[in-house]
Design a protein around this motif. Structure first.
Motif, PDB file in Angstrom:
ATOM      1  N   ARG A  95       0.832  -1.198   0.000  1.00 28.02           N
ATOM      2  CA  ARG A  95       0.000   0.000   0.000  1.00 28.02           C
ATOM      3  C   ARG A  95       0.873   1.258   0.000  1.00 28.02           C
ATOM      4  NH1 ARG A  95      -5.061   2.142   1.084  1.00 28.02           N
ATOM      5  NH2 ARG A  95      -4.963   4.042   2.317  1.00 28.02           N
ATOM      6  N   ALA A  96       1.888   1.246   0.849  1.00 31.47           N
ATOM      7  CA  ALA A  96       2.767   2.410   0.932  1.00 31.47           C
ATOM      8  C   ALA A  96       3.501   2.634  -0.385  1.00 31.47           C
ATOM      9  CB  ALA A  96       3.759   2.218   2.074  1.00 31.47           C
ATOM     10  N   MET A  97       4.016   1.540  -0.973  1.00 32.19           N
ATOM     11  CA  MET A  97       4.798   1.685  -2.211  1.00 32.19           C
ATOM     12  C   MET A  97       3.925   2.157  -3.363  1.00 32.19           C
ATOM     13  SD  MET A  97       7.651  -1.352  -2.247  1.00 32.19           S
ATOM     14  CE  MET A  97       6.716  -2.672  -1.582  1.00 32.19           C
ATOM     15  N   LEU A  98       2.732   1.607  -3.459  1.00 30.68           N
ATOM     16  CA  LEU A  98       1.854   1.991  -4.569  1.00 30.68           C
ATOM     17  C   LEU A  98       1.441   3.455  -4.450  1.00 30.68           C
ATOM     18  CD1 LEU A  98      -0.383  -1.185  -4.965  1.00 30.68           C
ATOM     19  CD2 LEU A  98       1.580  -0.473  -6.321  1.00 30.68           C
ATOM     20  N   HIS A  99       1.185   3.897  -3.231  1.00 29.89           N
ATOM     21  CA  HIS A  99       0.838   5.304  -3.046  1.00 29.89           C
ATOM     22  C   HIS A  99       1.990   6.216  -3.421  1.00 29.89           C
ATOM     23  CE1 HIS A  99      -2.852   4.652  -0.301  1.00 29.89           C
ATOM     24  NE2 HIS A  99      -3.212   5.021  -1.516  1.00 29.89           N
ATOM     25  N   ARG A 100       3.205   5.760  -3.109  1.00 31.53           N
ATOM     26  CA  ARG A 100       4.381   6.574  -3.393  1.00 31.53           C
ATOM     27  C   ARG A 100       4.536   6.809  -4.894  1.00 31.53           C
ATOM     28  NH1 ARG A 100       8.725   3.404  -1.209  1.00 31.53           N
ATOM     29  NH2 ARG A 100       7.499   3.264   0.696  1.00 31.53           N
ATOM     30  N   VAL A 101       4.200   5.812  -5.699  1.00 31.42           N
ATOM     31  CA  VAL A 101       4.367   5.950  -7.152  1.00 31.42           C
ATOM     32  C   VAL A 101       3.402   7.008  -7.713  1.00 31.42           C
ATOM     33  CG1 VAL A 101       4.399   4.732  -9.358  1.00 31.42           C
ATOM     34  CG2 VAL A 101       5.092   3.563  -7.291  1.00 31.42           C
ATOM     35  N   GLY A 102       2.221   7.089  -7.129  1.00 28.01           N
ATOM     36  CA  GLY A 102       1.318   8.163  -7.495  1.00 28.01           C
ATOM     37  C   GLY A 102       0.620   8.027  -8.827  1.00 28.01           C
ATOM     38  N   VAL A 103       0.553   6.811  -9.368  1.00 29.04           N
ATOM     39  CA  VAL A 103      -0.195   6.593 -10.618  1.00 29.04           C
ATOM     40  C   VAL A 103      -1.406   5.725 -10.291  1.00 29.04           C
ATOM     41  CG1 VAL A 103       1.858   6.796 -12.072  1.00 29.04           C
ATOM     42  CG2 VAL A 103       1.155   4.542 -11.210  1.00 29.04           C
ATOM     43  N   PRO A 104      -2.360   5.621 -11.205  1.00 29.16           N
ATOM     44  CA  PRO A 104      -3.485   4.724 -10.940  1.00 29.16           C
ATOM     45  C   PRO A 104      -2.973   3.303 -10.745  1.00 29.16           C
ATOM     46  CG  PRO A 104      -3.901   6.047 -12.902  1.00 29.16           C
ATOM     47  CD  PRO A 104      -2.482   6.282 -12.518  1.00 29.16           C
ATOM     48  N   ALA A 105      -3.446   2.640  -9.711  1.00 28.13           N
ATOM     49  CA  ALA A 105      -3.033   1.250  -9.481  1.00 28.13           C
ATOM     50  C   ALA A 105      -4.274   0.382  -9.393  1.00 28.13           C
ATOM     51  CB  ALA A 105      -2.205   1.144  -8.208  1.00 28.13           C
ATOM     52  N   LEU A 106      -4.270  -0.656 -10.225  1.00 29.46           N
ATOM     53  CA  LEU A 106      -5.419  -1.545 -10.296  1.00 29.46           C
ATOM     54  C   LEU A 106      -4.924  -2.922  -9.907  1.00 29.46           C
ATOM     55  CD1 LEU A 106      -8.371  -1.733 -11.322  1.00 29.46           C
ATOM     56  CD2 LEU A 106      -7.443  -2.273 -13.566  1.00 29.46           C
ATOM     57  N   PHE A 107      -5.496  -3.514  -8.889  1.00 28.28           N
ATOM     58  CA  PHE A 107      -5.042  -4.867  -8.589  1.00 28.28           C
ATOM     59  C   PHE A 107      -6.188  -5.818  -8.360  1.00 28.28           C
ATOM     60  CE2 PHE A 107      -5.197  -5.888  -4.040  1.00 28.28           C
ATOM     61  CZ  PHE A 107      -5.510  -4.653  -3.476  1.00 28.28           C
ATOM     62  N   VAL A 108      -5.885  -7.075  -8.755  1.00 27.86           N
ATOM     63  CA  VAL A 108      -6.888  -8.116  -8.738  1.00 27.86           C
ATOM     64  C   VAL A 108      -6.630  -9.002  -7.538  1.00 27.86           C
ATOM     65  CG1 VAL A 108      -7.258 -10.349  -9.814  1.00 27.86           C
ATOM     66  CG2 VAL A 108      -7.530  -8.283 -11.162  1.00 27.86           C
ATOM     67  N   THR A 109      -7.668  -9.353  -6.813  1.00 30.06           N
ATOM     68  CA  THR A 109      -7.497 -10.313  -5.730  1.00 30.06           C
ATOM     69  C   THR A 109      -8.810 -11.042  -5.479  1.00 30.06           C
ATOM     70  OG1 THR A 109      -6.898 -10.601  -3.419  1.00 30.06           O
ATOM     71  CG2 THR A 109      -7.991  -8.551  -3.972  1.00 30.06           C
ATOM     72  N   HIS A 110      -8.683 -12.278  -5.014  1.00 30.62           N
ATOM     73  CA  HIS A 110      -9.890 -12.998  -4.628  1.00 30.62           C
ATOM     74  C   HIS A 110     -10.087 -12.864  -3.124  1.00 30.62           C
ATOM     75  CE1 HIS A 110      -6.668 -15.819  -3.765  1.00 30.62           C
ATOM     76  NE2 HIS A 110      -7.466 -16.320  -2.855  1.00 30.62           N
ATOM     77  N   ASP A 111      -9.106 -12.245  -2.474  1.00 35.95           N
ATOM     78  CA  ASP A 111      -9.089 -12.204  -1.012  1.00 35.95           C
ATOM     79  C   ASP A 111      -9.551 -10.828  -0.537  1.00 35.95           C
ATOM     80  OD1 ASP A 111      -6.812 -13.466   1.441  1.00 35.95           O
ATOM     81  OD2 ASP A 111      -8.265 -11.858   1.676  1.00 35.95           O
ATOM     82  N   GLN A 112     -10.744 -10.767   0.059  1.00 39.28           N
ATOM     83  CA  GLN A 112     -11.265  -9.457   0.437  1.00 39.28           C
ATOM     84  C   GLN A 112     -10.456  -8.815   1.546  1.00 39.28           C
ATOM     85  OE1 GLN A 112     -14.939  -9.689   2.736  1.00 39.28           O
ATOM     86  NE2 GLN A 112     -15.195 -11.737   1.904  1.00 39.28           N
ATOM     87  N   GLU A 113      -9.783  -9.651   2.351  1.00 36.10           N
ATOM     88  CA  GLU A 113      -8.955  -9.067   3.406  1.00 36.10           C
ATOM     89  C   GLU A 113      -7.796  -8.282   2.789  1.00 36.10           C
ATOM     90  OE1 GLU A 113      -8.351 -11.108   6.874  1.00 36.10           O
ATOM     91  OE2 GLU A 113     -10.499 -11.542   6.901  1.00 36.10           O
ATOM     92  N   ASP A 114      -7.190  -8.854   1.716  1.00 37.60           N
ATOM     93  CA  ASP A 114      -6.147  -8.126   0.996  1.00 37.60           C
ATOM     94  C   ASP A 114      -6.715  -6.813   0.477  1.00 37.60           C
ATOM     95  OD1 ASP A 114      -4.329 -10.104   1.391  1.00 37.60           O
ATOM     96  OD2 ASP A 114      -4.371 -10.894  -0.657  1.00 37.60           O
ATOM     97  N   ALA A 115      -7.893  -6.908  -0.110  1.00 35.90           N
ATOM     98  CA  ALA A 115      -8.499  -5.722  -0.708  1.00 35.90           C
ATOM     99  C   ALA A 115      -8.774  -4.666   0.368  1.00 35.90           C
ATOM    100  CB  ALA A 115      -9.788  -6.098  -1.419  1.00 35.90           C
ATOM    101  N   PHE A 116      -9.328  -5.095   1.505  1.00 33.59           N
ATOM    102  CA  PHE A 116      -9.591  -4.152   2.591  1.00 33.59           C
ATOM    103  C   PHE A 116      -8.313  -3.480   3.050  1.00 33.59           C
ATOM    104  CE2 PHE A 116     -13.605  -6.534   4.239  1.00 33.59           C
ATOM    105  CZ  PHE A 116     -14.368  -5.867   3.292  1.00 33.59           C
ATOM    106  N   ALA A 117      -7.252  -4.296   3.160  1.00 34.86           N
ATOM    107  CA  ALA A 117      -6.019  -3.787   3.742  1.00 34.86           C
ATOM    108  C   ALA A 117      -5.285  -2.841   2.803  1.00 34.86           C
ATOM    109  CB  ALA A 117      -5.106  -4.950   4.128  1.00 34.86           C
TER     110      ALA A 117
END
Lengths: 572, 361
Positions: free
Chosen positions: B189-211
């Motif tokens: 989460r920290a690294m993706l925010h640092r890049v500052g571009v749109p980030a789209l990620f796929v997951t089947h795990d809602q806990e990952d998504a929440f976090a």
């Protein structure tokens, strides 16, 4: 034929480990009970004759070696052998790699047909392929003459002779190895690597150069080695098309025929050493590979959509299909040609069933067929028993001689057939129990023994790969449930080994029934196999009879393949 | 929770927009008219079970698939037909797709190599990128020598070093072991925010998504069920399908009474405060309420209010205990409680908390 391309390269060339360690002393004794006879047999049949050849080359010190070094003919033979082998490797690559990419990566009209015939050249027994080329592209071949007539030339546009002709034939028969290896490599290729590269901005060529080809290198290197070994040991093409050209394998036979046995030993040793050097060189070139193929594959073929490209691809595919099928068709056509009638015409002028009628009615003509079949049966049966036991030991047992056994099984693969044959001729030419020699030369048994040795690596690695797919704990489970060793063998191990046994036996039988290279060194008139009869008929200019033998050989191979397949299907 | 930096912080408006994306494979519609938008610096999670079309959607965003209908836009430009190589996106594959024949730094530098950056420069930048993901000095290592977590970081460095215009991640955490997964969530989460571009990620795990995600788009059978913040999806699900997929909870029938609803279990009627679904003004005929474990309380039989029930399962979960309570033959609820004293087979009363509870059609 149900064998993975990897089983064409014997186990010793790959990494392997036993699946289970035998714990008790009892098990160890049991292991040796099986291992000792197998190892002893291979030492006696494989190592001893070759050692005898090497020893024979030194029988008067360095005399024969000096003779070899001083002979311009032998130096030329060595050089030509190496040149032909290297050229064959590149020619096979030039055909096999693009074809594998084309069929593996693109979808176009005609792909299925092309895929179906792409491995056809491998189905031709070596000598048959050579004579098919003679009928087609030889000085009086159909294509040659047709071209000559059309262009109104005085002479044939080319002569099918020398290095070029041999490499041409090798390319046709041996590109199949490259094609199979690279196709399998492409199938296993992890498509996401390619996607990752393209996502990172790499264009098509960059991906090919930096990702696809480097990852295919193991497959490419494996097939290059296979072509190199085959080309180095090749006998039929140089024998028929060589003209005045000398290569080591034909030179060995010439020396033996001339009674210069010492020199033949030196030549044989040099040929075998060249093969081993090639093996080591390729393993060294491939040494850097530390990664395993990821083995997910799953890439869909790209559909060619442009009309023009589709048309071009179809025309190209059709041409390749014709080129690939033509040798087979030609042999069939000539088999109906009346012997002696085909002289200067483009196509044979008269057709008849006479050749086939004689083949089945005349005892003398029928004999080679009986010989080939019975010798192939004997050799294959021996292969099945010995190779099964050996593969079982390698996969399931841990013992001190395991590495040695692996090496023994791989050795015949690295030694050209001519060298193997000469070793047998040098060793089993007299009865001498003190030196473990028995007289086999001149008897029925010498050729089956030669076939057995030649096919051992193939059968052993086919069985081994089947056994490796079995869960090793199954044997423990069966024994743990109280099953005796024999019951476990019969109910658990042999069924697991069966696909490999069937595929291996088929390969062995197919190879043995058309075998030529070792046979030409060891045969006698009484036990001459089909291949030598073909050669004899060719020499007598009885093209029709030679071709009908060839067709019969192809039919035999086909029947065996079908039999093996239906056997497998019934059991599976 | 960290502040959601959905506000533009990149250059101008570099949002990644999927507009009405449809993708069919033969008769099968893998993605059905899905629209999502990811702003610069925003993390959007595509969540769904397998077969929900989330990976196909990601592959369409990346350019590996072409949609049968709809368009992909970046910063207002239509890039639907642009091949992956020209999009300049950074992608992290599920199994990382690291090139096994190249050492770590060559893997990371590959995108720069493809852009014709000279060797010294690209290797320098690869090392910087490796340092940014906490892999200083790992440049010369072989891919095979890396652990799963390290491979994931290398894949991330490789995607980030090209200064991507968007980041796409396919199940980035699914190959990590559970402990590593927890720490990687925060790092990611920290690294993706640092890049500052749109980030789209796929997951089947809602806990990952929440976090990790700022917003979540929930897909089922190719259709977008709801998109919104994790809080929205949890507390204000748009449908029963969303409510049953996101978080734990039992969906029970209820009578809609505007800002309240009445639930009747085993003849015991209780009225609770509810949040109405967006736009649903009129009373709902057949209404439902989601009873989340954290919105219920459990007490001894002395409690007057509430539904009486039996503890059918008790699961210790650290500071709290999860009780599964059977309230009637057809209703079983889970209750998260600090009250440790009940055992399986005990009778107890379940009372709703303050709420409000999500009301659904």
């Amino acid at each position: 034929m149900g064998v993975s391309e990897e089983s064409l390269v014997p186990a010793a060339a790959r990494a392997s480990a036993p699946r289970q360690s035998s714990r008790s002393r009892d098990a160890q004794r049991h292991t040796w009970l099986i291992a000792f006879p197998v190892i002893a047999l291979l030492l006696w049949a494989v190592v001893y004759p070759n050692a005898a050849v090497v020893a024979g080359s030194f029988e008067n010190g360095l005399g024969h070696w000096r003779e070899f070094a001083a002979s311009p003919a032998d130096r030329e033979a060595l050089r030509t052998s190496l040149v032909i082998s290297v050229a064959s490797v590149f020619a096979a690559l030039a055909i096999g790699v693009p074809l594998a990419f084309l069929l593996g990566r693109f979808e176009f009209p005609g792909r299925r047909v092309l895929r179906a015939v792409a491995t056809l050249p491998a189905a031709l027994p070596p000598l048959v392929g050579v004579i098919a080329f003679l009928f087609l592209y030889g000085e009086s071949g159909v294509v040659t003459r047709a071209l000559q007539r059309t262009l109104g030339m005085e002479e044939a546009p080319w002569r099918l002779k020398g290095v070029g002709a041999i490499v041409f034939v090798h390319a046709y028969t041996m590109y199949v190895y490259v094609f199979l290896f690279v196709s399998a490599g492409l199938e296993r290729f992890d498509a996401t690597l390619d996607e990752a590269a393209s996502g990172l901005g790499a264009g098509m060529w960059q991906r090919l150069r930096r990702v696809t080809l480097p990852l295919l290198m193991p497959a490419v290197a494996g097939s290059m080695l296979l072509v190199f070994m085959n080309a180095l040991g090749s006998f039929s093409a140089p024998y028929v098309f060589g003209g005045g050209l000398r290569v080591l394998s034909t030179q060995i036979l010439a020396s033996k025929t001339n009674g210069a046995l010492g020199l033949a030993y030196v030549e044989t040793t040099v040929l075998a050493l060249s093969a081993v050097a090639g093996l080591i060189l390729f393993r060294w070139l491939d040494r850097k590979r530390k990664f395993a193929s990821t083995g997910k594959g799953g890439r869909t073929r790209r559909v060619i959509r442009s009309r023009r490209a589709q048309l071009a691809m179809s025309v190209l595919a059709a041409m390749v299909v014709i080129i690939l099928v033509l040798p087979h068709l030609m042999v069939v056509l000539v088999s109906f040609a009346r012997d002696g009638a085909w002289t200067t015409q483009v196509l044979p002028p008269e057709y008849t069933l006479e050749n086939y009628r004689r083949l089945f009615s005349e005892r003398e003509l029928w004999k080679p067929i009986i010989n080939s079949v019975s010798m192939a049966v004997v050799a294959t049966a021996a292969n099945v028993v010995v190779c099964f036991l050996a593969a079982y030991l390698i996969v399931f047992r841990k013992f001190t001689g395991r590495r040695l056994l692996e090496l023994l099984l791989a050795l015949p693969w690295a030694i050209p057939a001519t060298a193997i044959a000469l070793g047998l001729a040098a060793t089993f030419n007299r009865n001498d129990p003190a030196t473990l020699r028995i007289l086999l030369v001149g008897t029925f048994w010498i050729l089956p023994l030669a076939y057995f040795i030649r096919d051992t690596p193939l059968v052993a690695s086919a069985v081994e790969s089947s056994l490796r797919q079995m869960d090793p704990s199954l044997e423990d489970a069966a024994r743990g449930l109280g099953g005796s060793w024999f019951l476990t063998m019969r109910r658990v191990i042999i069924p697991a080994a069966r696909p490999g046994l069937v595929a291996g036996a088929l390969l062995a039988a197919v190879t043995a029934v058309g075998e030529f290279v070792a046979s030409v060194v060891l045969y006698t008139h009484a036990n001459r196999p089909i291949s030598l009869e073909i050669l004899a008929q060719l020499r007598a200019l009885a093209f029709g009879t030679a071709a009908s033998y060839s067709v019969l050989l192809i039919v035999l191979v086909l029947l065996m393949t079908l039999a093996a397949r239906s056997f497998e299907e019934r059991l599976a | 929770m960290m502040g959601a930096p959905a506000a533009a912080r990149g250059s101008g408006d570099g949002a990644l927009v999927l507009d009405g994306i449809t993708r069919r494979f033969g008769d099968y519609t893998a993605v059905d008219a899905v629209s999502v938008e990811v702003g610069p610096g925003e993390l959007l999670a595509l969540v769904g079970a397998s077969g929900s079309g989330k990976t196909t959607t990601l592959r369409i965003a990346a350019g590996y698939e072409t949609p049968d209908a709809g368009s992909v836009q970046l910063g207002g430009t239509d890039i639907t037909q642009l091949p992956p190589a020209k999009r300049g996106f950074g992608m992290v594959f599920q199994h990382y797709a690291l090139f096994p024949h190249m050492p770590v730094e060559e893997n990371v530098a590959f995108g720069l190599e493809a852009r014709g950056v000279n060797k010294a420069t690209r290797l320098g930048r690869a090392r910087e990128a490796l340092a940014a993901v906490g892999l200083e000095g790992a440049g010369a290592r072989a891919i095979q020598s890396l652990s799963g977590g390290e491979q994931q970081r290398v894949a991330l460095a490789r995607a980030m070093v090209i200064e991507p215009r968007a980041l796409l991640l396919d199940e980035p955490l699914s190959n990590l072991d559970p402990t590593l997964r927890q720490t990687m969530r925060d790092d990611l989460r920290a690294m993706l925010h640092r890049v500052g571009v749109p980030a789209l990620f796929v997951t089947h795990d809602q806990e990952d998504a929440f976090a990790i995600a700022d917003r979540i788009a929930l897909l089922k059978k190719g259709k977008l069920l709801q998109s919104g913040t994790p809080d929205d999806l949890y507390h204000r699900p748009a449908s029963r399908e969303v409510a049953s997929f996101i978080g734990r909870g039992t969906i029970v029938p209820a009578v809609d009474r505007g800002d309240e609803a009445t639930i009747s279990i085993a003849g015991n009627e209780i009225t609770i405060p509810v949040t109405r679904p967006a736009g649903a003004r009129a009373p709902i005929n057949q209404a439902y309420v989601v009873l989340r474990p954290d919105a219920l309380q459990v007490g001894g039989n002395a409690e007057q209010r509430g539904w009486s029930g039996v503890v059918v399962n008790r699961r210790f979960a650290g500071g709290v205990v999860m009780y599964r309570m059977r309230l009637s033959d057809s209703v079983t609820v889970e209750v998260e409680s600090r009250h440790h004293g009940l055992s399986e087979g005990d009778n107890a009363r379940v009372t709703p908390g303050k709420g409000p509870f999500p009301l659904l059609a």
